[in-house]
Write a protein that holds these residues in place. Structure first.
Motif, PDB file in Angstrom:
ATOM      1  N   LEU A 113       0.839  -1.197   0.000  1.00  0.00           N
ATOM      2  CA  LEU A 113       0.000   0.000   0.000  1.00  0.00           C
ATOM      3  C   LEU A 113       0.872   1.244   0.000  1.00  0.00           C
ATOM      4  N   PRO A 114       0.754   2.092  -1.012  1.00  0.00           N
ATOM      5  CA  PRO A 114       1.546   3.324  -1.043  1.00  0.00           C
ATOM      6  C   PRO A 114       0.895   4.435  -0.224  1.00  0.00           C
ATOM      7  N   LYS A 115       1.705   5.457   0.057  1.00  0.00           N
ATOM      8  CA  LYS A 115       1.229   6.680   0.724  1.00  0.00           C
ATOM      9  C   LYS A 115       0.562   6.414   2.066  1.00  0.00           C
ATOM     10  N   VAL A 116       1.005   5.390   2.777  1.00  0.00           N
ATOM     11  CA  VAL A 116       0.442   5.106   4.099  1.00  0.00           C
ATOM     12  C   VAL A 116       0.899   6.189   5.073  1.00  0.00           C
ATOM     13  N   GLU A 117      -0.057   6.788   5.775  1.00  0.00           N
ATOM     14  CA  GLU A 117       0.271   7.839   6.744  1.00  0.00           C
ATOM     15  C   GLU A 117      -0.388   7.620   8.100  1.00  0.00           C
ATOM     16  N   ALA A 118      -1.188   6.542   8.226  1.00  0.00           N
ATOM     17  CA  ALA A 118      -1.855   6.268   9.494  1.00  0.00           C
ATOM     18  C   ALA A 118      -2.172   4.781   9.583  1.00  0.00           C
ATOM     19  N   ALA A 119      -2.288   4.297  10.810  1.00  0.00           N
ATOM     20  CA  ALA A 119      -2.631   2.895  11.018  1.00  0.00           C
ATOM     21  C   ALA A 119      -3.986   2.562  10.395  1.00  0.00           C
ATOM     22  N   ARG A 120      -4.854   3.548  10.358  1.00  0.00           N
ATOM     23  CA  ARG A 120      -6.191   3.325   9.803  1.00  0.00           C
ATOM     24  C   ARG A 120      -6.121   2.920   8.334  1.00  0.00           C
ATOM     25  N   ASP A 121      -5.108   3.397   7.616  1.00  0.00           N
ATOM     26  CA  ASP A 121      -4.948   3.008   6.214  1.00  0.00           C
ATOM     27  C   ASP A 121      -4.791   1.489   6.095  1.00  0.00           C
ATOM     28  N   ILE A 122      -4.042   0.903   7.006  1.00  0.00           N
ATOM     29  CA  ILE A 122      -3.831  -0.539   7.012  1.00  0.00           C
ATOM     30  C   ILE A 122      -5.112  -1.265   7.436  1.00  0.00           C
ATOM     31  N   GLU A 123      -5.751  -0.760   8.472  1.00  0.00           N
ATOM     32  CA  GLU A 123      -6.928  -1.412   9.027  1.00  0.00           C
ATOM     33  C   GLU A 123      -8.072  -1.495   8.023  1.00  0.00           C
ATOM     34  N   LEU A 124      -8.256  -0.431   7.236  1.00  0.00           N
ATOM     35  CA  LEU A 124      -9.345  -0.426   6.259  1.00  0.00           C
ATOM     36  C   LEU A 124      -9.124  -1.483   5.185  1.00  0.00           C
ATOM     37  N   ILE A 142       6.239   3.638   3.261  1.00  0.00           N
ATOM     38  CA  ILE A 142       6.420   4.864   4.047  1.00  0.00           C
ATOM     39  C   ILE A 142       7.194   5.851   3.183  1.00  0.00           C
ATOM     40  N   GLU A 143       6.535   6.936   2.780  1.00  0.00           N
ATOM     41  CA  GLU A 143       7.161   7.825   1.803  1.00  0.00           C
ATOM     42  C   GLU A 143       6.809   9.293   1.982  1.00  0.00           C
ATOM     43  N   THR A 144       6.399   9.680   3.180  1.00  0.00           N
ATOM     44  CA  THR A 144       6.140  11.092   3.457  1.00  0.00           C
ATOM     45  C   THR A 144       6.646  11.446   4.851  1.00  0.00           C
ATOM     46  N   PRO A 145       6.975  12.716   5.090  1.00  0.00           N
ATOM     47  CA  PRO A 145       7.374  13.135   6.438  1.00  0.00           C
ATOM     48  C   PRO A 145       6.294  12.853   7.482  1.00  0.00           C
ATOM     49  N   ARG A 146       5.035  13.000   7.089  1.00  0.00           N
ATOM     50  CA  ARG A 146       3.958  12.733   8.049  1.00  0.00           C
ATOM     51  C   ARG A 146       3.968  11.270   8.478  1.00  0.00           C
ATOM     52  N   ALA A 147       4.226  10.372   7.530  1.00  0.00           N
ATOM     53  CA  ALA A 147       4.285   8.955   7.872  1.00  0.00           C
ATOM     54  C   ALA A 147       5.438   8.668   8.823  1.00  0.00           C
ATOM     55  N   VAL A 148       6.589   9.287   8.576  1.00  0.00           N
ATOM     56  CA  VAL A 148       7.735   9.092   9.469  1.00  0.00           C
ATOM     57  C   VAL A 148       7.416   9.630  10.858  1.00  0.00           C
ATOM     58  N   GLN A 149       6.706  10.741  10.918  1.00  0.00           N
ATOM     59  CA  GLN A 149       6.341  11.335  12.204  1.00  0.00           C
ATOM     60  C   GLN A 149       5.428  10.408  13.001  1.00  0.00           C
ATOM     61  N   ASP A 150       4.561   9.651  12.315  1.00  0.00           N
ATOM     62  CA  ASP A 150       3.581   8.792  12.986  1.00  0.00           C
ATOM     63  C   ASP A 150       3.929   7.313  12.883  1.00  0.00           C
ATOM     64  N   LEU A 151       5.216   7.008  12.727  1.00  0.00           N
ATOM     65  CA  LEU A 151       5.648   5.624  12.541  1.00  0.00           C
ATOM     66  C   LEU A 151       5.207   4.704  13.670  1.00  0.00           C
ATOM     67  N   SER A 152       5.324   5.162  14.903  1.00  0.00           N
ATOM     68  CA  SER A 152       5.016   4.276  16.027  1.00  0.00           C
ATOM     69  C   SER A 152       3.584   3.768  15.957  1.00  0.00           C
ATOM     70  N   ALA A 153       2.652   4.633  15.557  1.00  0.00           N
ATOM     71  CA  ALA A 153       1.249   4.217  15.451  1.00  0.00           C
ATOM     72  C   ALA A 153       1.040   3.305  14.244  1.00  0.00           C
ATOM     73  N   ILE A 154       1.662   3.642  13.126  1.00  0.00           N
ATOM     74  CA  ILE A 154       1.509   2.831  11.918  1.00  0.00           C
ATOM     75  C   ILE A 154       2.026   1.417  12.144  1.00  0.00           C
ATOM     76  N   LEU A 155       3.171   1.310  12.804  1.00  0.00           N
ATOM     77  CA  LEU A 155       3.801   0.006  12.995  1.00  0.00           C
ATOM     78  C   LEU A 155       3.056  -0.870  13.989  1.00  0.00           C
ATOM     79  N   CYS A 156       2.124  -0.289  14.730  1.00  0.00           N
ATOM     80  CA  CYS A 156       1.301  -1.069  15.653  1.00  0.00           C
ATOM     81  C   CYS A 156       0.016  -1.575  15.007  1.00  0.00           C
ATOM     82  N   ALA A 157      -0.209  -1.242  13.747  1.00  0.00           N
ATOM     83  CA  ALA A 157      -1.448  -1.638  13.077  1.00  0.00           C
ATOM     84  C   ALA A 157      -1.535  -3.155  12.976  1.00  0.00           C
ATOM     85  N   PRO A 158      -2.666  -3.741  13.355  1.00  0.00           N
ATOM     86  CA  PRO A 158      -2.843  -5.177  13.179  1.00  0.00           C
ATOM     87  C   PRO A 158      -2.749  -5.553  11.698  1.00  0.00           C
TER      88      PRO A 158
END
Length: 306
Positions: A113-124, A142-158
């Motif tokens: 999945l490209p342009k992932v910026e939140a865990a919700r992107d994965i969950e949907l 992971i390809e934006t500064p916003r995604a890098v900023q929110d990495l901890s939440a993204i990496l916890c996505a089920p």
């Protein structure tokens, strides 16, 4: 303070214990169906068919049909597992990609999945994929500064199976150079946080096809940062990537020496070739030996590789 490893010992994080890690990824544009089979037989661990950046807007529907047709008629086993990079789920083309895959009933082993910026992107997306059967792993680009900023939440996505770094889009979004120095922070942050989450991280491609020296430099940097693999955009890049990520005979010999010395000392700090080595170095060496020598390799195409 932990002593540095002896010369030749490669320090490996949690990914070193992940068996059959996909070191080499070859991306192939979805508009080139004549190259799909060659990609799968290229020697890469993952043959990634791309529906996003390499496909112009006017070719999206045709590329989608070609990729789905190849998935439908390809055999389950193969020299490489099949992956598909869909368009961003926040776009019309991305929604079409996901609906078409769901309707076909044939998901790839790797869904990127490209342009992932939140865990919700994965969950949907996970709601569409039968992740319970283990047939399709969802990977985040992971390809934006916003995604890098929110990495901890993204990496916890089920249901998240791993992450890739997208250098070109990151540089464009951040307004920085597409250089090692400019991208050192996001690459190191991604590799470190992925290791903390117990997930594999794959480095971005090297885009200059004629500069193999730069490819080798980038790949060695990726190894040092803790990435477990790297994407190639041409088959000729695969040998350099494989060579950098797969420990050679010297690496294994050094690791075995560390393990042997540690076992003889009964744990704690010991010395190898005049250098002190502590428990973290011993653990890394032991993981390297196990991953490269003791773990039986699965049949080609076995999804446990991922």
């Amino acid at each position: 303070m932990t002593s540095p490893p002896p010369a030749g010992v490669r320090i490996a994080g949690p990914s070193a214990t992940a068996r059959f890690a996909p070191r080499t990824w070859l991306v192939t544009p979805g508009v080139t169906p004549g190259r799909f089979e060659a990609s799968r037989n290229s020697g890469a661990d993952v043959a990634l068919l791309d529906l996003e950046d390499s496909v112009p807007g006017v070719g999206k529907d045709t590329a989608r049909a070609d990729v789905l047709g190849y998935l439908r008629h390809s055999c389950e086993g193969g020299p490489a597992v099949l992956g598909v990079r869909v368009n961003s789920p926040s776009t019309v083309d991305g929604l079409k990609d996901l609906v078409a895959l769901a309707d076909s009933g044939r998901w790839p082993a790797v869904l990127l999945l490209p342009k992932v910026e939140a865990a919700r992107d994965i969950e949907l997306v996970a709601q569409l994929v039968d992740t319970g059967q283990g047939e399709c792993g969802i990977w985040a680009l992971i390809e934006t500064p916003r995604a890098v900023q929110d990495l901890s939440a993204i990496l916890c996505a089920p249901h998240l199976a791993g992450v890739l770094f997208g250098a070109a889009d990151y540089a464009a979004t951040a307004g920085c150079g597409l250089t090692s120095r400019a991208l050192w922070h996001p690459r190191s942050a991604l590799a470190a946080q992925a290791a903390a989450a117990g997930l594999p991280a794959i480095d971005s491609p090297s885009f200059d096809l004629g500069d193999l020296d730069r490819l080798r430099q980038e790949t060695e940097e990726a190894v040092e940062l803790g990435f477990i693999g790297k994407v190639a955009v041409h088959p000729k890049q695969l040998p350099a990537i494989e060579a950098a990520f797969r420990p050679d005979a010297c690496d294994l010999a050094a690791a075995r020496a560390v393990v042997s010395a540690a076992d003889a000392a009964g744990g704690g700090i010991t010395t190898v070739d005049g250098r002190m080595v502590g428990p973290p170095v011993v653990a890394a060496a032991r993981a390297l030996v196990v991953a490269e020598e003791e773990a039986p390799h699965p049949p080609p195409g076995d999804l446990t590789r991922l």
